[in-house]
Structures are given as C-alpha cells and as structure tokens.
Design a protein around this motif. Structure first.
Motif, PDB file in Angstrom:
ATOM      1  N   ALA A 101       0.837  -1.209   0.000  1.00  0.00           N
ATOM      2  CA  ALA A 101       0.000   0.000   0.000  1.00  0.00           C
ATOM      3  C   ALA A 101       0.867   1.251   0.000  1.00  0.00           C
ATOM      4  N   ALA A 102       1.948   1.249   0.759  1.00  0.00           N
ATOM      5  CA  ALA A 102       2.851   2.406   0.800  1.00  0.00           C
ATOM      6  C   ALA A 102       3.512   2.632  -0.552  1.00  0.00           C
ATOM      7  N   ILE A 103       3.915   1.552  -1.223  1.00  0.00           N
ATOM      8  CA  ILE A 103       4.516   1.669  -2.555  1.00  0.00           C
ATOM      9  C   ILE A 103       3.506   2.256  -3.534  1.00  0.00           C
ATOM     10  N   SER A 104       2.293   1.736  -3.530  1.00  0.00           N
ATOM     11  CA  SER A 104       1.247   2.243  -4.439  1.00  0.00           C
ATOM     12  C   SER A 104       0.939   3.705  -4.173  1.00  0.00           C
ATOM     13  N   TRP A 105       0.839   4.056  -2.907  1.00  0.00           N
ATOM     14  CA  TRP A 105       0.555   5.448  -2.548  1.00  0.00           C
ATOM     15  C   TRP A 105       1.692   6.344  -3.024  1.00  0.00           C
ATOM     16  N   ALA A 106       2.932   5.934  -2.768  1.00  0.00           N
ATOM     17  CA  ALA A 106       4.094   6.745  -3.158  1.00  0.00           C
ATOM     18  C   ALA A 106       4.156   6.927  -4.667  1.00  0.00           C
ATOM     19  N   ALA A 113      14.586  19.279   0.279  1.00  0.00           N
ATOM     20  CA  ALA A 113      13.253  19.855   0.529  1.00  0.00           C
ATOM     21  C   ALA A 113      12.364  19.586  -0.674  1.00  0.00           C
ATOM     22  N   GLY A 114      11.100  19.315  -0.414  1.00  0.00           N
ATOM     23  CA  GLY A 114      10.140  19.043  -1.469  1.00  0.00           C
ATOM     24  C   GLY A 114      10.065  17.576  -1.864  1.00  0.00           C
ATOM     25  N   SER A 115      10.832  16.738  -1.190  1.00  0.00           N
ATOM     26  CA  SER A 115      10.859  15.314  -1.505  1.00  0.00           C
ATOM     27  C   SER A 115       9.862  14.534  -0.651  1.00  0.00           C
ATOM     28  N   LEU A 116       9.782  13.243  -0.938  1.00  0.00           N
ATOM     29  CA  LEU A 116       8.904  12.327  -0.218  1.00  0.00           C
ATOM     30  C   LEU A 116       9.760  11.296   0.504  1.00  0.00           C
ATOM     31  N   LEU A 117       9.478  11.071   1.773  1.00  0.00           N
ATOM     32  CA  LEU A 117      10.132  10.034   2.567  1.00  0.00           C
ATOM     33  C   LEU A 117       9.061   9.068   3.047  1.00  0.00           C
ATOM     34  N   VAL A 118       9.187   7.813   2.645  1.00  0.00           N
ATOM     35  CA  VAL A 118       8.238   6.786   3.058  1.00  0.00           C
ATOM     36  C   VAL A 118       8.942   5.883   4.061  1.00  0.00           C
TER      37      VAL A 118
END
Length: 140
Positions: A41-46, A118-123
C-alpha cells in the motif's frame, strides 16, 4: 448512531499510514508496524505522489519465517521502480534490496547518507526509529 459517533471520534494509532510534513519533506509514517500488505500500500501510494525525489526508509519485515526472502524480493522489485533510493536500517535485509532492483541505490542507514532535499517524499515502513527519520531530514 453509536457507530457514527465512534467514527467521528476515531483517532488512528500514531505511525499507521500517517502523512505529515516535516521540514519541507512529505513523510509517510507507517512505523507502528509492518506487513507485506501495508508495504505494498505504501509503494502504491508513493507511486501516485508528484514528488521528484522519493526515498524509502525501512527496517525490514520480521516474522515472515521461510517466506522472508521471497516477500522481500517481491517488495524490493516493486519499490525499486518508485523510489530513487532505499535506506535500510537493519543489515539483515540490505541484500534483498540491493539484489532486487535497487543495486547501489540501497544503503545501510549506518553507512552515512545524504539528507533528503526539501520538497521530496520520505516513506517510512516498519519499526523505524524516529531518530533514523530525523537523520534523513534536512537540518532544522
């Protein structure tokens, strides 16, 4: 009406697919626990997020028994097409990510790493300590 009232007052457990912004980074905090389904789910969301840089921070999924290798190989392959890099907290799981799509883009947390822009995504998936998350975020 009891159900509606309960839902209005429901607060999920901290660290269960919680999205927040910290120091200019969008963070998906799914650190309460981890399962193959929550990781998928986290992969799909990302994948659906607009960020140019996407970083995965994971400790690995424990308690998989004899399916550990197969599950991590599958998840690493899926994640490798979404994330620019993977930071692995537990050395036991590093080779699954390196051998299944990430190659040198998968590193150990303890080996030193660049902070996220900054502006990136960390899962963050699995029992990742808050101190590990803080190590990747831009300096305050």
């Amino acid at each position: 009406t009891d159900i509606a009232s309960a839902l209005r007052n429901f607060k999920p457990i901290t660290g269960t697919f919680e999205v927040k912004t910290i120091r200019g980074i969008t963070v998906l905090d799914d650190t309460y626990n981890s399962s193959p389904d929550s990781f998928r789910a986290a992969i799909s969301w990302a994948k659906a997020q607009p960020h140019r840089e996407k970083v995965l921070l994971i400790d690995g999924i424990i308690e998989l028994g004899s399916s550990e290798a197969a599950v991590h190989a599958e998840l690493a392959m899926k994640a490798s097409t979404v994330f620019s890099r993977a930071v692995i907290g537990n050395a036991r799981f590093l080779h699954y990510f390196q051998e299944n799509g990430f190659g040198e883009r998968a590193t150990l947390l303890s080996s030193g790493h660049a902070r996220i822009n900054a502006g990136s995504l960390l899962v963050c998936v699995g029992r990742v300590p808050k101190t590990a998350i803080d190590e990747l975020l831009p300096s305050p």
